[in-house]
Design a protein around this motif. Structure first.
Motif, PDB file in Angstrom:
ATOM      1  N   UNK A  19       0.834  -1.206   0.000  1.00 29.32           N
ATOM      2  CA  UNK A  19       0.000   0.000   0.000  1.00 29.32           C
ATOM      3  C   UNK A  19       0.869   1.256   0.000  1.00 29.32           C
ATOM      4  N   UNK A  20       1.909   1.251   0.806  1.00 29.65           N
ATOM      5  CA  UNK A  20       2.831   2.375   0.870  1.00 29.65           C
ATOM      6  C   UNK A  20       3.523   2.597  -0.466  1.00 29.65           C
ATOM      7  N   UNK A  21       3.952   1.510  -1.096  1.00 35.38           N
ATOM      8  CA  UNK A  21       4.658   1.606  -2.376  1.00 35.38           C
ATOM      9  C   UNK A  21       3.752   2.132  -3.476  1.00 35.38           C
ATOM     10  N   UNK A  22       2.529   1.634  -3.556  1.00 34.57           N
ATOM     11  CA  UNK A  22       1.609   2.076  -4.606  1.00 34.57           C
ATOM     12  C   UNK A  22       1.312   3.568  -4.491  1.00 34.57           C
ATOM     13  N   UNK A  23       1.067   4.034  -3.266  1.00 32.14           N
ATOM     14  CA  UNK A  23       0.794   5.456  -3.074  1.00 32.14           C
ATOM     15  C   UNK A  23       1.991   6.301  -3.491  1.00 32.14           C
ATOM     16  N   UNK A  24       3.184   5.834  -3.156  1.00 29.86           N
ATOM     17  CA  UNK A  24       4.392   6.572  -3.506  1.00 29.86           C
ATOM     18  C   UNK A  24       4.583   6.635  -5.014  1.00 29.86           C
ATOM     19  N   UNK A  25       4.361   5.526  -5.699  1.00 36.63           N
ATOM     20  CA  UNK A  25       4.506   5.495  -7.159  1.00 36.63           C
ATOM     21  C   UNK A  25       3.578   6.514  -7.812  1.00 36.63           C
ATOM     22  N   UNK A  26       2.308   6.482  -7.442  1.00 37.57           N
ATOM     23  CA  UNK A  26       1.359   7.409  -8.062  1.00 37.57           C
ATOM     24  C   UNK A  26       1.666   8.857  -7.688  1.00 37.57           C
ATOM     25  N   UNK A  27       1.953   9.083  -6.409  1.00 37.90           N
ATOM     26  CA  UNK A  27       2.230  10.445  -5.966  1.00 37.90           C
ATOM     27  C   UNK A  27       3.469  11.029  -6.621  1.00 37.90           C
ATOM     28  N   UNK A  28       4.536  10.257  -6.687  1.00 34.78           N
ATOM     29  CA  UNK A  28       5.776  10.742  -7.279  1.00 34.78           C
ATOM     30  C   UNK A  28       5.598  11.041  -8.765  1.00 34.78           C
ATOM     31  N   UNK A  29       4.934  10.156  -9.485  1.00 34.39           N
ATOM     32  CA  UNK A  29       4.718  10.380 -10.907  1.00 34.39           C
ATOM     33  C   UNK A  29       3.957  11.666 -11.179  1.00 34.39           C
ATOM     34  N   UNK A  30       2.919  11.913 -10.405  1.00 28.11           N
ATOM     35  CA  UNK A  30       2.123  13.130 -10.584  1.00 28.11           C
ATOM     36  C   UNK A  30       2.946  14.371 -10.246  1.00 28.11           C
ATOM     37  N   UNK A  31       3.691  14.337  -9.153  1.00 27.30           N
ATOM     38  CA  UNK A  31       4.480  15.497  -8.747  1.00 27.30           C
ATOM     39  C   UNK A  31       5.538  15.850  -9.791  1.00 27.30           C
ATOM     40  N   UNK A  32       6.181  14.832 -10.362  1.00 22.70           N
ATOM     41  CA  UNK A  32       7.180  15.092 -11.405  1.00 22.70           C
ATOM     42  C   UNK A  32       6.522  15.748 -12.619  1.00 22.70           C
ATOM     43  N   UNK A  33       5.372  15.215 -13.024  1.00 25.86           N
ATOM     44  CA  UNK A  33       4.692  15.748 -14.204  1.00 25.86           C
ATOM     45  C   UNK A  33       4.224  17.183 -13.991  1.00 25.86           C
ATOM     46  N   UNK A  34       3.738  17.491 -12.795  1.00 23.89           N
ATOM     47  CA  UNK A  34       3.171  18.820 -12.536  1.00 23.89           C
ATOM     48  C   UNK A  34       4.248  19.874 -12.285  1.00 23.89           C
ATOM     49  N   UNK A  35       5.251  19.538 -11.479  1.00 22.61           N
ATOM     50  CA  UNK A  35       6.238  20.533 -11.055  1.00 22.61           C
ATOM     51  C   UNK A  35       7.519  20.515 -11.882  1.00 22.61           C
ATOM     52  N   UNK A  36       7.678  19.499 -12.715  1.00 21.42           N
ATOM     53  CA  UNK A  36       8.866  19.444 -13.558  1.00 21.42           C
ATOM     54  C   UNK A  36       9.089  20.691 -14.394  1.00 21.42           C
TER      55      UNK A  36
END
Length: 256
Positions: free
Chosen positions: A43-60
């Protein structure tokens, strides 16, 4: 042009939200699956994967979405040759913002789940096999980030970097912190994702060593970027007008 203040703010917000995702999902996982550590990690890993991907796309496009002092340091180091990396002054601001954001993210996650705002983690993570795991995790992260950049495949960076971190949760003994700022932030939460403050320095040392190994692998596999090269980047150069598609070497992605 994107002012340094906005780029630094993006690094602070991005790193803070990343740590909030890691710590918050860890707390939620503990409460949802109290008797199954494997499920908690999933559960921790899945949340991190989705959260990190979105943050990179938005703030990159704003800061390059480093969220990681090792990535920023590598950007600065490689930029000394290519002339397109962070300056020493920018590096200092990025690292300060990342560490401050990480601490704030842990405090925020604690508060959202009615935990003490600051509770020093008690989970000891001090063993040679864990340090080796951090070296491997960080080296692999650097290889993914800079390898994609050197091959001009930066469009897939958000998914690739997030996917690598998700995999590294499971194939490394340390569950892949791979980020000094995030490691420091996680010391402020005595929950599933926490790390005891006494364990932090060795983890950071292992991450820095992994960063060096990763850059050596990139050079060995893809060769040196020629001086003045502009191909090492992911997003539009934060310091240039939007019409200039030249970008910075490591303005791309991070790691938790």
């Amino acid at each position: 042009m994107i002012p340094l203040f906005r780029r630094v703010l993006a690094e602070a917000v991005g790193t803070g939200l990343l740590v909030a995702v890691v710590v918050g999902s860890g707390i939620m996982a503990q409460r949802l699956s109290p008797d199954d550590v494997g499920l908690q990690l999933l559960e921790n890993a899945l949340a991190t994967v989705f959260g990190l991907g979105v943050l990179i796309a938005v703030l990159g496009p704003v800061s390059g979405a480093h969220f990681n002092p090792v990535v920023s340091l590598a950007d600065y180091w490689q930029g000394r040759r290519t002339g397109a990396g962070l300056s020493a002054r920018e590096l200092a601001f990025y690292v300060i913002a990342q560490i401050g954001g990480a601490i704030a993210g842990a405090v925020l996650a604690n508060a959202m789940f009615a935990e003490p705002a600051i509770s020093w983690a008690a989970t000891e993570r001090s063993a040679s096999h864990l340090w080796l795991g951090e070296m491997v995790a960080t080296a692999g992260l650097m290889l993914v980030i800079f390898g994609l950049v050197r091959e001009g495949r930066t469009a897939v960076a958000p998914a690739a970097v997030a996917g690598y971190i998700g995999a590294a949760y499971w194939f490394t003994s340390s569950t892949s912190f791979a980020n000094p700022a995030v490691t420091i932030g996680r010391a402020f939460s005595d929950t599933f994702a926490g790390i005891a403050p006494a364990s932090v320095p060795a983890f950071i040392a292992a991450q820095l060593a992994g960063g060096v190994i990763g850059l050596l692998l990139v050079t060995g596999l893809f060769g040196r970027a020629p001086a003045g090269s502009q191909q090492e980047a992911v997003m539009t150069h934060p310091g240039q007008p939007s019409t200039d598609r030249t970008v910075r070497p490591a303005e791309r992605t991070s790691g938790r």
